[in-house]
Design a protein around this motif. Structure first.
Motif, mmCIF file in Angstrom:
data_model
loop_
_atom_site.group_PDB
_atom_site.id
_atom_site.type_symbol
_atom_site.label_atom_id
_atom_site.label_comp_id
_atom_site.label_asym_id
_atom_site.label_seq_id
_atom_site.Cartn_x
_atom_site.Cartn_y
_atom_site.Cartn_z
ATOM 1 N N ARG A 154 -12.077 44.553 67.779
ATOM 2 C CA ARG A 154 -11.948 43.636 68.914
ATOM 3 C C ARG A 154 -12.395 44.346 70.193
ATOM 4 N NH1 ARG A 154 -7.633 42.951 65.707
ATOM 5 N NH2 ARG A 154 -6.315 44.329 66.966
ATOM 6 N N LEU A 155 -13.693 44.517 70.327
ATOM 7 C CA LEU A 155 -14.255 45.253 71.458
ATOM 8 C C LEU A 155 -14.437 44.338 72.660
ATOM 9 C CD1 LEU A 155 -16.917 47.330 69.507
ATOM 10 C CD2 LEU A 155 -14.753 48.172 70.440
ATOM 11 N N ASN A 156 -14.050 44.820 73.823
ATOM 12 C CA ASN A 156 -14.124 44.039 75.050
ATOM 13 C C ASN A 156 -15.487 44.215 75.713
ATOM 14 O OD1 ASN A 156 -12.969 42.392 77.153
ATOM 15 N ND2 ASN A 156 -12.853 44.239 78.410
ATOM 16 N N HIS A 157 -16.536 43.903 74.964
ATOM 17 C CA HIS A 157 -17.902 44.054 75.463
ATOM 18 C C HIS A 157 -18.768 42.931 74.901
ATOM 19 C CE1 HIS A 157 -17.138 48.030 77.131
ATOM 20 N NE2 HIS A 157 -16.587 48.381 75.981
ATOM 21 N N ASN A 208 -28.721 60.269 82.132
ATOM 22 C CA ASN A 208 -27.956 60.171 80.895
ATOM 23 C C ASN A 208 -26.834 59.146 80.958
ATOM 24 O OD1 ASN A 208 -29.317 62.140 79.291
ATOM 25 N ND2 ASN A 208 -28.430 63.727 80.590
ATOM 26 N N CYS A 209 -26.850 58.330 81.979
ATOM 27 C CA CYS A 209 -25.772 57.349 82.148
ATOM 28 C C CYS A 209 -26.024 56.102 81.308
ATOM 29 C CB CYS A 209 -25.632 56.956 83.620
ATOM 30 S SG CYS A 209 -24.328 55.736 83.902
ATOM 31 N N MET A 210 -25.011 55.753 80.509
ATOM 32 C CA MET A 210 -25.026 54.479 79.781
ATOM 33 C C MET A 210 -23.654 53.811 79.931
ATOM 34 S SD MET A 210 -27.217 55.472 76.351
ATOM 35 C CE MET A 210 -27.333 53.786 75.757
ATOM 36 N N ALA A 211 -23.011 54.095 81.058
ATOM 37 C CA ALA A 211 -21.653 53.619 81.292
ATOM 38 C C ALA A 211 -21.622 52.112 81.511
ATOM 39 C CB ALA A 211 -21.042 54.343 82.493
ATOM 40 N N HIS A 212 -20.499 51.508 81.151
ATOM 41 C CA HIS A 212 -20.376 50.050 81.237
ATOM 42 C C HIS A 212 -20.436 49.551 82.671
ATOM 43 C CE1 HIS A 212 -16.194 51.302 81.926
ATOM 44 N NE2 HIS A 212 -16.054 50.173 82.569
ATOM 45 N N LEU A 270 -2.181 49.610 65.779
ATOM 46 C CA LEU A 270 -1.522 49.231 67.022
ATOM 47 C C LEU A 270 -1.766 47.766 67.368
ATOM 48 C CD1 LEU A 270 -1.720 52.052 69.741
ATOM 49 C CD2 LEU A 270 0.265 51.115 68.580
ATOM 50 N N LYS A 271 -2.875 47.242 66.872
ATOM 51 C CA LYS A 271 -3.233 45.829 67.085
ATOM 52 C C LYS A 271 -3.272 45.458 68.567
ATOM 53 C CE LYS A 271 -1.253 44.430 62.633
ATOM 54 N NZ LYS A 271 -2.547 44.437 61.929
ATOM 55 N N VAL A 272 -3.948 46.297 69.363
ATOM 56 C CA VAL A 272 -4.126 45.955 70.771
ATOM 57 C C VAL A 272 -5.045 44.743 70.875
ATOM 58 C CG1 VAL A 272 -3.750 48.332 71.536
ATOM 59 C CG2 VAL A 272 -6.083 47.547 71.064
ATOM 60 N N ASP A 273 -4.965 44.033 71.995
ATOM 61 C CA ASP A 273 -5.727 42.799 72.135
ATOM 62 C C ASP A 273 -7.235 43.040 72.172
ATOM 63 O OD1 ASP A 273 -3.706 40.470 72.630
ATOM 64 O OD2 ASP A 273 -2.935 42.165 73.764
ATOM 65 N N ASN A 274 -7.661 44.045 72.929
ATOM 66 C CA ASN A 274 -9.083 44.393 73.009
ATOM 67 C C ASN A 274 -9.228 45.879 73.285
ATOM 68 O OD1 ASN A 274 -9.399 41.293 74.314
ATOM 69 N ND2 ASN A 274 -10.970 41.894 72.858
ATOM 70 N N MET A 275 -10.410 46.405 72.951
ATOM 71 C CA MET A 275 -10.699 47.813 73.195
ATOM 72 C C MET A 275 -11.986 47.928 74.001
ATOM 73 S SD MET A 275 -9.893 49.157 69.339
ATOM 74 C CE MET A 275 -10.998 47.933 68.668
ATOM 75 N N GLN A 276 -11.946 48.789 74.990
ATOM 76 C CA GLN A 276 -13.131 49.064 75.797
ATOM 77 C C GLN A 276 -13.578 50.487 75.513
ATOM 78 O OE1 GLN A 276 -13.448 47.287 79.815
ATOM 79 N NE2 GLN A 276 -13.550 49.394 80.552
ATOM 80 N N ILE A 277 -14.881 50.690 75.388
ATOM 81 C CA ILE A 277 -15.403 52.022 75.065
ATOM 82 C C ILE A 277 -16.504 52.394 76.053
ATOM 83 C CG2 ILE A 277 -14.843 51.836 72.616
ATOM 84 C CD1 ILE A 277 -17.734 51.100 72.067
ATOM 85 N N SER A 278 -16.690 53.704 76.229
ATOM 86 C CA SER A 278 -17.755 54.148 77.130
ATOM 87 C C SER A 278 -18.157 55.578 76.810
ATOM 88 C CB SER A 278 -17.285 54.069 78.586
ATOM 89 O OG SER A 278 -18.331 54.443 79.478
ATOM 90 N N PRO A 279 -19.461 55.866 76.835
ATOM 91 C CA PRO A 279 -19.885 57.264 76.767
ATOM 92 C C PRO A 279 -19.512 57.928 78.079
ATOM 93 C CG PRO A 279 -21.760 55.846 77.185
ATOM 94 C CD PRO A 279 -20.595 54.935 76.922
ATOM 95 N N ALA A 280 -19.066 59.173 78.010
ATOM 96 C CA ALA A 280 -18.625 59.881 79.204
ATOM 97 C C ALA A 280 -19.791 60.102 80.167
ATOM 98 C CB ALA A 280 -18.016 61.226 78.822
ATOM 99 N N TYR A 281 -19.474 60.032 81.446
ATOM 100 C CA TYR A 281 -20.470 60.300 82.490
ATOM 101 C C TYR A 281 -20.064 61.571 83.215
ATOM 102 C CZ TYR A 281 -23.291 60.048 86.681
ATOM 103 O OH TYR A 281 -24.151 60.368 87.695
ATOM 104 N N ALA A 282 -21.044 62.386 83.606
ATOM 105 C CA ALA A 282 -20.783 63.682 84.231
ATOM 106 C C ALA A 282 -20.385 63.536 85.702
ATOM 107 C CB ALA A 282 -22.010 64.593 84.108
ATOM 108 N N TYR A 283 -19.094 63.224 85.922
ATOM 109 C CA TYR A 283 -18.594 63.218 87.296
ATOM 110 C C TYR A 283 -18.861 64.579 87.935
ATOM 111 C CZ TYR A 283 -15.788 58.970 86.643
ATOM 112 O OH TYR A 283 -15.368 57.679 86.432
ATOM 113 N N GLU A 284 -19.298 64.550 89.170
ATOM 114 C CA GLU A 284 -19.654 65.794 89.851
ATOM 115 C C GLU A 284 -18.493 66.781 89.909
ATOM 116 O OE1 GLU A 284 -21.348 67.253 94.236
ATOM 117 O OE2 GLU A 284 -21.063 65.132 93.793
ATOM 118 N N LYS A 285 -17.261 66.286 90.090
ATOM 119 C CA LYS A 285 -16.107 67.165 90.260
ATOM 120 C C LYS A 285 -15.276 67.315 88.990
ATOM 121 C CE LYS A 285 -15.572 66.368 95.228
ATOM 122 N NZ LYS A 285 -14.655 65.966 96.324
#
Length: 332
Positions: free
Chosen positions: A234-237, A303-307, A189-204
């Protein structure tokens, strides 16, 4: 980030340092609505009361909140922002104020609304892509959305827009599924940048069983990043944040770095936790016990490691170190 935006962020941080500012925003998560056209398993936004789901934030309120905070960057999320009838005007006014704007979307409505926007050096589409076809459609609880997102990305690219992606990973992911989707986004797809994150346990969030623990996060990304793949994508981090994800470095949470503003006000203390709301940014900063949050301080953060909590720490550490600044510059 484009080099000009990286320089601008560095100038902003230098200004805060010279002012002696202790708590300041790098980016604001702006939620002008909670309503959405999808029911993602890892998100609890549409669990808000029906009366709240009907509301849309006025343009003046949205822009005024960003102006009050002074943040150089804005990530507009929701809900689905393209369901807001004046979302194009919000974006336009923020760009007129020289803000760097990321418009987050699942892209289902993007083809219908693309004509309302114009390419701009400070504007990017941020399309939600959690995996390849089967994996992504499962995460959004609807078949066909992956193909819609890919088609919308291609249409936006053809129109001259900068397009980025945001991918959330769960404990059902393996290093191979991470590699497959990032290779696809980066190389095909050749997107400009990619952002990644481990999921966080939203309460709802509907699915509370598949969020990553710290050890699982480190193992997942260490294996996915191996064999030089991390440098290829091309990670946006910042490199420091990526070190943190794979367990090479530990960081303290900086919850004030990416504050969240929604129909309910300024969310305390961060985008992921809701310990009440402040009416103004000044109230948020001055009345929140920022030292009480982060892993080892609040059990909800274990367990949060979110950006949103750790990328600001990484950015500040990067620009405060000549060595890390040079490493980040090379990676760009």
């Amino acid at each position: 980030m484009p080099f000009r935006q990286t320089v601008r962020l560095g100038q902003y941080l230098m200004k805060q340092k010279l002012k002696g500012a202790k708590n300041f925003p790098l980016l604001v998560e702006l939620e002008p609505l909670f309503a959405c056209n999808l029911k993602c398993i890892g998100c609890g936004k549409i669990q808000q009361p029906h009366t709240l789901l009907k509301q849309r934030m006025p343009v003046e309120q949205a822009v005024g909140a960003i102006e009050e905070s002074g943040a150089p960057m804005v990530s507009i999320a929701g809900g689905e922002p393209l369901m807001h009838p004046q979302i194009d005007e919000i974006v336009r006014q923020l760009l007129d104020r020289n803000k760097i704007v990321f418009l987050c979307t699942n892209a289902v409505l993007l083809p219908k609304h693309l004509h309302k926007f114009k390419p701009h050096k400070n504007f990017s589409w941020m399309v939600h892509v959690d995996g390849l076809r089967e994996r992504h459609d499962l995460s959004v609880s609807k078949d066909g959305v992956f193909d819609q997102a890919v088609a919308a990305i291609k249409e936006a690219q053809a129109a001259g827009f900068r397009v980025m992606t945001n991918s959330t990973f769960f404990n059902t992911d393996s290093p191979q599924t991470v590699i497959e989707v990032l290779d696809y986004l980066n190389d095909e797809l050749k997107v400009d940048n990619m952002q990644i994150s481990p999921a966080y346990a939203y309460e709802k969030a509907p699915d509370q069983e598949h969020f990553l623990a710290v050890a699982e996060t480190r193992e997942l990304f260490a294996k996915a990043f191996s064999e030089g793949r991390r440098k290829k994508w091309r990670l946006n981090h910042s490199p420091v944040f990526l070190d943190f994800l794979e367990g090479k470095k530990d960081l303290d949470c900086t919850p004030w770095g990416i504050p969240s503003y929604s129909l309910l006000g300024w969310q305390r203390p961060c985008y992921l936790l809701a310990d009440g709301y402040a009416k103004t940014y000044k109230e948020l900063i001055e009345t929140t016990d920022w030292e009480a949050f982060g892993r080892g301080k609040d059990e909800r953060c274990a367990n949060c490691m979110a950006h949103c909590g750790y990328e600001p720490t990484a950015v500040i550490a990067t620009l405060g170190s000549l060595k890390e600044s040079l490493r980040a510059a090379v990676s760009v």
